[in-house]
Design a protein around this motif. Structure first.
Motif, PDB file in Angstrom:
ATOM      1  N   LEU A  99       0.837  -1.192   0.000  1.00 35.02           N
ATOM      2  CA  LEU A  99       0.000   0.000   0.000  1.00 35.02           C
ATOM      3  C   LEU A  99       0.878   1.251   0.000  1.00 35.02           C
ATOM      4  O   LEU A  99       1.936   1.276   0.614  1.00 35.02           O
ATOM      5  CB  LEU A  99      -0.905   0.008   1.234  1.00 35.02           C
ATOM      6  CG  LEU A  99      -1.744  -1.232   1.478  1.00 35.02           C
ATOM      7  CD1 LEU A  99      -2.466  -1.125   2.809  1.00 35.02           C
ATOM      8  CD2 LEU A  99      -2.730  -1.441   0.347  1.00 35.02           C
ATOM      9  N   ALA A 100       0.405   2.287  -0.651  1.00 31.58           N
ATOM     10  CA  ALA A 100       1.111   3.568  -0.680  1.00 31.58           C
ATOM     11  C   ALA A 100       0.515   4.477   0.394  1.00 31.58           C
ATOM     12  O   ALA A 100      -0.464   5.191   0.160  1.00 31.58           O
ATOM     13  CB  ALA A 100       0.994   4.208  -2.057  1.00 31.58           C
ATOM     14  N   LEU A 101       1.090   4.425   1.586  1.00 29.98           N
ATOM     15  CA  LEU A 101       0.594   5.209   2.711  1.00 29.98           C
ATOM     16  C   LEU A 101       1.489   6.413   2.962  1.00 29.98           C
ATOM     17  O   LEU A 101       2.713   6.302   2.959  1.00 29.98           O
ATOM     18  CB  LEU A 101       0.527   4.357   3.982  1.00 29.98           C
ATOM     19  CG  LEU A 101      -0.401   3.139   3.977  1.00 29.98           C
ATOM     20  CD1 LEU A 101      -0.329   2.419   5.309  1.00 29.98           C
ATOM     21  CD2 LEU A 101      -1.831   3.555   3.680  1.00 29.98           C
ATOM     22  N   ARG A 102       0.880   7.548   3.204  1.00 31.69           N
ATOM     23  CA  ARG A 102       1.613   8.757   3.602  1.00 31.69           C
ATOM     24  C   ARG A 102       0.639   9.674   4.323  1.00 31.69           C
ATOM     25  O   ARG A 102      -0.581   9.563   4.192  1.00 31.69           O
ATOM     26  CB  ARG A 102       2.244   9.470   2.411  1.00 31.69           C
ATOM     27  CG  ARG A 102       1.274   9.925   1.351  1.00 31.69           C
ATOM     28  CD  ARG A 102       2.002  10.787   0.327  1.00 31.69           C
ATOM     29  NE  ARG A 102       2.592  11.949   0.970  1.00 31.69           N
ATOM     30  CZ  ARG A 102       3.439  12.785   0.347  1.00 31.69           C
ATOM     31  NH1 ARG A 102       3.813  12.553  -0.907  1.00 31.69           N
ATOM     32  NH2 ARG A 102       3.915  13.824   0.977  1.00 31.69           N
ATOM     33  N   SER A 103       1.185  10.596   5.107  1.00 31.80           N
ATOM     34  CA  SER A 103       0.337  11.497   5.895  1.00 31.80           C
ATOM     35  C   SER A 103      -0.187  12.640   5.040  1.00 31.80           C
ATOM     36  O   SER A 103       0.351  12.951   3.969  1.00 31.80           O
ATOM     37  CB  SER A 103       1.131  12.050   7.080  1.00 31.80           C
ATOM     38  OG  SER A 103       2.236  12.808   6.620  1.00 31.80           O
ATOM     39  N   GLU A 104      -1.250  13.267   5.535  1.00 30.70           N
ATOM     40  CA  GLU A 104      -1.833  14.446   4.904  1.00 30.70           C
ATOM     41  C   GLU A 104      -1.827  15.596   5.902  1.00 30.70           C
ATOM     42  O   GLU A 104      -1.805  15.386   7.115  1.00 30.70           O
ATOM     43  CB  GLU A 104      -3.269  14.162   4.461  1.00 30.70           C
ATOM     44  CG  GLU A 104      -3.408  13.013   3.495  1.00 30.70           C
ATOM     45  CD  GLU A 104      -4.858  12.679   3.202  1.00 30.70           C
ATOM     46  OE1 GLU A 104      -5.504  13.413   2.429  1.00 30.70           O
ATOM     47  OE2 GLU A 104      -5.351  11.694   3.773  1.00 30.70           O
ATOM     48  N   PRO A 126     -11.349   6.166   5.771  1.00 26.28           N
ATOM     49  CA  PRO A 126      -9.903   6.106   5.564  1.00 26.28           C
ATOM     50  C   PRO A 126      -9.467   5.990   4.112  1.00 26.28           C
ATOM     51  O   PRO A 126      -8.265   5.954   3.840  1.00 26.28           O
ATOM     52  CB  PRO A 126      -9.513   4.840   6.338  1.00 26.28           C
ATOM     53  CG  PRO A 126     -10.707   3.958   6.204  1.00 26.28           C
ATOM     54  CD  PRO A 126     -11.899   4.866   6.192  1.00 26.28           C
ATOM     55  N   GLY A 127     -10.409   5.899   3.185  1.00 26.49           N
ATOM     56  CA  GLY A 127     -10.029   5.777   1.785  1.00 26.49           C
ATOM     57  C   GLY A 127      -9.719   4.338   1.400  1.00 26.49           C
ATOM     58  O   GLY A 127      -9.828   3.408   2.201  1.00 26.49           O
ATOM     59  N   PRO A 128      -9.289   4.124   0.155  1.00 30.14           N
ATOM     60  CA  PRO A 128      -9.105   2.754  -0.360  1.00 30.14           C
ATOM     61  C   PRO A 128      -8.007   1.970   0.339  1.00 30.14           C
ATOM     62  O   PRO A 128      -8.019   0.740   0.319  1.00 30.14           O
ATOM     63  CB  PRO A 128      -8.772   2.978  -1.843  1.00 30.14           C
ATOM     64  CG  PRO A 128      -8.255   4.385  -1.920  1.00 30.14           C
ATOM     65  CD  PRO A 128      -9.002   5.146  -0.872  1.00 30.14           C
ATOM     66  N   VAL A 133      -3.945   9.137   7.746  1.00 29.55           N
ATOM     67  CA  VAL A 133      -3.347   9.940   8.806  1.00 29.55           C
ATOM     68  C   VAL A 133      -3.374  11.413   8.393  1.00 29.55           C
ATOM     69  O   VAL A 133      -2.874  11.768   7.323  1.00 29.55           O
ATOM     70  CB  VAL A 133      -1.897   9.500   9.082  1.00 29.55           C
ATOM     71  CG1 VAL A 133      -1.266  10.394  10.147  1.00 29.55           C
ATOM     72  CG2 VAL A 133      -1.857   8.050   9.525  1.00 29.55           C
ATOM     73  N   VAL A 134      -3.987  12.242   9.237  1.00 27.63           N
ATOM     74  CA  VAL A 134      -4.052  13.686   8.998  1.00 27.63           C
ATOM     75  C   VAL A 134      -3.312  14.387  10.140  1.00 27.63           C
ATOM     76  O   VAL A 134      -3.643  14.196  11.313  1.00 27.63           O
ATOM     77  CB  VAL A 134      -5.508  14.181   8.923  1.00 27.63           C
ATOM     78  CG1 VAL A 134      -5.540  15.704   8.771  1.00 27.63           C
ATOM     79  CG2 VAL A 134      -6.239  13.520   7.757  1.00 27.63           C
TER      80      VAL A 134
END
Length: 456
Positions: A99-104, A126-128, A133-134
């Motif tokens: 998965l391509a996870l990163r904060s916003e 949480p999206g797809p 993370v915000v």
């Protein structure tokens, strides 16, 4: 690259769900049918401002380190993006990874504060990727797919984030039986016999009139329609921390009322009394509880390791005598465990994965909309995430979950550095008749200030 012993990248990898996963998937479908984003949990991690820490931004957080941890999490934790797929072989979990996870950033999303970020994630999910993370000013707001793990598992994932970019992921989620309920017998024949005894255990709760949000007092002898389902998308949430002094006073009242191990029963009794005071004239209060079944020393992160119990408070008892209501709840909890209630619920839920959604809805809603209950509730004890996180001190953690449209109300209790914390989430029209902030204050009064020897 996949970690050692982890399966290679496969976008259609299936896994056998546990009973908690089946229940999470059922709630997800019910919530989506009411207009919500699904069965989603949200955590708000409040951080102290520490300007002397080099490399920390306004959130008191090493943002680059967070993104490195999220990147490592996305490579390793494929169940985060799980999707429930029904079929002839029952319910299966379709996993996806890496998965391509990163904060916003909250600013980029137009969110002013952590409360706005929590409301945004409760309404959009949480999206797809199943994990979002915000970063806000002095807080990090996290939303996750409840099909992937429970709240304790999500907190353990957050605790592991700072070191994931330097260490190997140690959770063998790909092993057979990883997602199963702790303590549940392995054989299908044994589980079938347990499942066949579930409905008699729940039937007494079906035969009584329940207090539910949106029910208005009716004339004596008149019947009332079932509580209508709400649109679950419009949610209101409120968090009330008692503080250390009030928490110490509350714990003294708990020990004097139901003993040192009876805090959860006392809190649920206070909740029942607060609900009755906010909307008088209802019936019995049925509270479904989530119980963490992890044995001592076990900390599975990516599984729903909890069972379910039901306690019912007779109408008016909590308003008349809080101590008696707490003792009644404590006795019901003991009786549920003695009757193997968690095992019977787990076995029954395992077979729910083979039933059509209509049949499952009939079992959970008892012929009505949503879930046949007065309010969702849980008491998770001391927060598993504490101390320092990414170089900043944690000052508190708010919990929230998207409730089903009916009953449309969830109340969660836990302990963090602020003491005992009350989190209330209400859906659409429930929040208009029972505002979450007002209900949280009513619960606080019941816990801390209400005289125990006299009627409310």
């Amino acid at each position: 690259m996949p970690l050692r012993n982890q399966p290679a990248h496969h976008p259609w990898l299936f896994q056998q769900p546990g009973p908690g996963d089946v229940f999470a998937a059922i709630l997800d479908r019910i919530i989506r049918e009411d207009g919500g984003c699904g069965n989603v949990g949200v955590l708000v991690v409040h951080l102290a401002q520490e300007p002397d820490q080099a490399g920390l931004d306004r959130a008191g957080l090493d943002r680059a380190g967070l993104d490195r941890g999220l990147c490592a999490l996305g490579r390793a934790a494929w169940p985060l993006a799980a999707i429930a797929v029904p079929g002839l072989r029952g319910l299966r979990l379709r996993l996806r990874g890496p998965l391509a996870l990163r904060s916003e950033s909250a600013g980029d999303l137009g969110l002013a504060d952590p409360a706005a970020a929590r409301r945004y994630l409760l309404e959009h999910g949480p999206g797809p990727n199943g994990f979002r993370v915000v970063v806000c000013d002095q807080a990090v707001v996290v939303a996750w797919n409840h099909l992937a793990c429970d709240a304790r598992g999500a907190l353990a994932v957050l605790e592991a984030l700072p070191t994931l970019d330097r260490t190997r992921w140690s959770e063998p989620w790909w092993h057979a039986g990883y997602r199963d309920q702790p303590g549940l017998p392995a054989g299908l024949a044994v589980r079938g016999r347990l499942a066949s005894t579930l409905m008699p255990l729940l039937k007494p709760h079906r035969l009584v009139r329940l207090w539910k949000p949106l029910h208005q007092p009716s004339p004596r002898g008149a019947s009332r329609p079932p509580s209508p389902a709400n649109r679950a998308r419009a949610l209101s949430a409120s968090t009330l921390a008692l503080g250390r002094d009030a928490t110490a006073a509350a714990q003294s009242r708990v020990r004097a009322t139901v003993g040192r191990m009876g805090e959860s029963a006392f809190l649920f009794a206070a909740l029942a009394a607060a609900l009755e005071s906010s909307q008088p004239g209802g019936g019995d209060l049925l509270l479904p509880l989530a119980l963490d079944l992890r044995p001592p020393g076990e900390r599975r992160m990516l599984a729903n390791c909890h069972g379910y119990a039901f306690v019912r408070v007779p109408a008016g008892l909590a308003s008349q005598d809080l101590a008696a209501a707490a003792r009644t709840i404590q006795e019901q909890q003991r009786a549920w465990l003695a009757a193997q209630g968690c095992e019977r619920m787990g076995a029954g839920l395992g077979f729910f994965g083979f039933l059509p959604q209509v049949a499952v809805q009939a079992e959970l809603g008892f012929g009505g909309p949503g879930v046949h209950a007065s309010c969702f509730t849980a008491s998770t004890g001391k927060s598993a995430l504490s101390g320092r996180w990414f170089g900043a001190s944690i000052t508190g953690i708010d919990h929230a979950v998207v409730p089903t449209g009916c009953p449309g109300l969830a109340v969660l209790f836990h302990h963090d550095p602020r003491g005992l914390v009350i989190d209330v989430v209400a859906a659409d029209r429930v929040s208009a008749s029972i505002p979450p902030a007002d209900l949280a204050e009513r619960i606080r009064w019941q816990i801390v200030e209400r005289p125990l020897a006299t009627a409310a």
